[in-house]
Design a protein around this motif. Structure first.
Motif, PDB file in Angstrom:
ATOM      1  N   LEU A   1     -48.641  42.966 -34.519  1.00  0.00           N
ATOM      2  CA  LEU A   1     -47.600  42.065 -34.019  1.00  0.00           C
ATOM      3  C   LEU A   1     -48.128  41.190 -32.886  1.00  0.00           C
ATOM      4  O   LEU A   1     -47.782  40.001 -32.804  1.00  0.00           O
ATOM      5  CB  LEU A   1     -46.400  42.883 -33.555  1.00  0.00           C
ATOM      6  N   ALA A   2     -48.958  41.753 -32.021  1.00  0.00           N
ATOM      7  CA  ALA A   2     -49.531  40.961 -30.934  1.00  0.00           C
ATOM      8  C   ALA A   2     -50.446  39.873 -31.488  1.00  0.00           C
ATOM      9  O   ALA A   2     -50.422  38.723 -31.027  1.00  0.00           O
ATOM     10  CB  ALA A   2     -50.296  41.866 -29.971  1.00  0.00           C
ATOM     11  N   LEU A   3     -51.250  40.212 -32.507  1.00  0.00           N
ATOM     12  CA  LEU A   3     -52.121  39.210 -33.128  1.00  0.00           C
ATOM     13  C   LEU A   3     -51.314  38.112 -33.807  1.00  0.00           C
ATOM     14  O   LEU A   3     -51.664  36.930 -33.731  1.00  0.00           O
ATOM     15  CB  LEU A   3     -53.057  39.874 -34.139  1.00  0.00           C
ATOM     16  N   LEU A   4     -50.232  38.516 -34.486  1.00  0.00           N
ATOM     17  CA  LEU A   4     -49.394  37.517 -35.156  1.00  0.00           C
ATOM     18  C   LEU A   4     -48.709  36.605 -34.139  1.00  0.00           C
ATOM     19  O   LEU A   4     -48.530  35.414 -34.392  1.00  0.00           O
ATOM     20  CB  LEU A   4     -48.355  38.194 -36.047  1.00  0.00           C
ATOM     21  N   ALA A   5     -48.322  37.170 -32.995  1.00  0.00           N
ATOM     22  CA  ALA A   5     -47.680  36.366 -31.959  1.00  0.00           C
ATOM     23  C   ALA A   5     -48.665  35.374 -31.343  1.00  0.00           C
ATOM     24  O   ALA A   5     -48.289  34.255 -30.982  1.00  0.00           O
ATOM     25  CB  ALA A   5     -47.094  37.268 -30.875  1.00  0.00           C
ATOM     26  N   GLN A   6     -49.932  35.740 -31.237  1.00  0.00           N
ATOM     27  CA  GLN A   6     -50.941  34.872 -30.636  1.00  0.00           C
ATOM     28  C   GLN A   6     -51.423  33.795 -31.597  1.00  0.00           C
ATOM     29  O   GLN A   6     -51.835  32.724 -31.176  1.00  0.00           O
ATOM     30  CB  GLN A   6     -52.141  35.695 -30.169  1.00  0.00           C
ATOM     31  N   SER A   7     -51.380  34.096 -32.893  1.00  0.00           N
ATOM     32  CA  SER A   7     -51.914  33.133 -33.861  1.00  0.00           C
ATOM     33  C   SER A   7     -50.870  32.086 -34.216  1.00  0.00           C
ATOM     34  O   SER A   7     -49.668  32.293 -34.074  1.00  0.00           O
ATOM     35  CB  SER A   7     -52.377  33.862 -35.124  1.00  0.00           C
ATOM     36  N   ASP A   8     -51.373  30.975 -34.699  1.00  0.00           N
ATOM     37  CA  ASP A   8     -50.497  29.894 -35.139  1.00  0.00           C
ATOM     38  C   ASP A   8     -50.300  30.094 -36.642  1.00  0.00           C
ATOM     39  O   ASP A   8     -51.166  29.734 -37.451  1.00  0.00           O
ATOM     40  CB  ASP A   8     -51.153  28.541 -34.831  1.00  0.00           C
ATOM     41  N   ILE A   9     -49.165  30.653 -37.020  1.00  0.00           N
ATOM     42  CA  ILE A   9     -48.943  31.035 -38.412  1.00  0.00           C
ATOM     43  C   ILE A   9     -47.817  30.187 -39.001  1.00  0.00           C
ATOM     44  O   ILE A   9     -46.815  29.926 -38.341  1.00  0.00           O
ATOM     45  CB  ILE A   9     -48.628  32.546 -38.491  1.00  0.00           C
ATOM     46  N   ASP A  10     -48.007  29.754 -40.242  1.00  0.00           N
ATOM     47  CA  ASP A  10     -46.969  28.983 -40.912  1.00  0.00           C
ATOM     48  C   ASP A  10     -46.130  29.914 -41.794  1.00  0.00           C
ATOM     49  O   ASP A  10     -46.427  31.094 -41.937  1.00  0.00           O
ATOM     50  CB  ASP A  10     -47.582  27.837 -41.718  1.00  0.00           C
TER      51      ASP A  10
END
Length: 181
Positions: free
Chosen positions: A32-41
């Protein structure tokens, strides 16, 4: 049982499993932390969600599916119709096939066999410790003397305890084998 109660039981089981899996929770927090930091579409989010949804059914082991059926036999007060209804609900919610059942039974059989072998080895070890002569420095203390040269030593008592533990394990493995068959 109503559908609401079944869902409630499944949620409780999942919460208990989640409580026991601290490592999974830590990895999920990392994800979840990685997903929050990444720019995901949205497309990538759908792919991640689909991969997670595909992985969860595979994570549930065959043992959990089979163990879910054990609580049905514990209810001795219920009538047969309720037990049949509960069993049909369990079959619908837990996918169990003959391959899983064979795998489960093989594991149980191997565990019982290993327990019996350990019991036999302990019995033989205990008898070997009593029968074979030991050096005087290894005989430790004599508890009861038969004559001035021989008696029951602490080593003999330890050997008897080893034999009794082997007999206990052997009887336990045989009793479990007979009771489950």
């Amino acid at each position: 049982m109503s559908k609401h109660e079944n869902i409630k039981k499944e949620v409780e089981q999942l919460q208990q499993a989640a409580g026991n899996n601290v490592a999974i929770d830590a990895k999920l927090d990392e994800l979840l932390a990685l997903l929050a930091q990444s720019d995901i579409d949205s497309e990538k989010a759908k792919q991640v969600k689909q991969r997670l949804n595909d992985a969860l059914p595979n994570a549930i082991s065959y043992r959990n599916n089979i163990d879910a059926f054990k609580h049905i036999t514990d209810n001795g007060t219920d009538d047969r119709a309720n037990m049949l209804d509960e069993f049909s609900v369990m079959l619908a919610s837990h996918e169990v096939d003959s391959k899983m059942a064979k795998k489960y039974l093989r594991g149980e059989r191997i565990a019982k066999t290993v327990l019996a072998i350990i019991g036999l080895v302990l019995i033989m070890l205990g008898f070997a410790m009593i029968i074979m002569p030991a050096p005087p420095y290894f005989e430790m203390f004599t508890i009861f003397y038969f004559n001035p040269n021989d008696g029951v030593t602490l080593m003999d008592v330890i050997s008897l305890l080893i034999i009794l533990s082997g007999v206990y394990l052997l009887v336990k493995s045989i009793y479990k084998k007979l009771s489950t068959d």
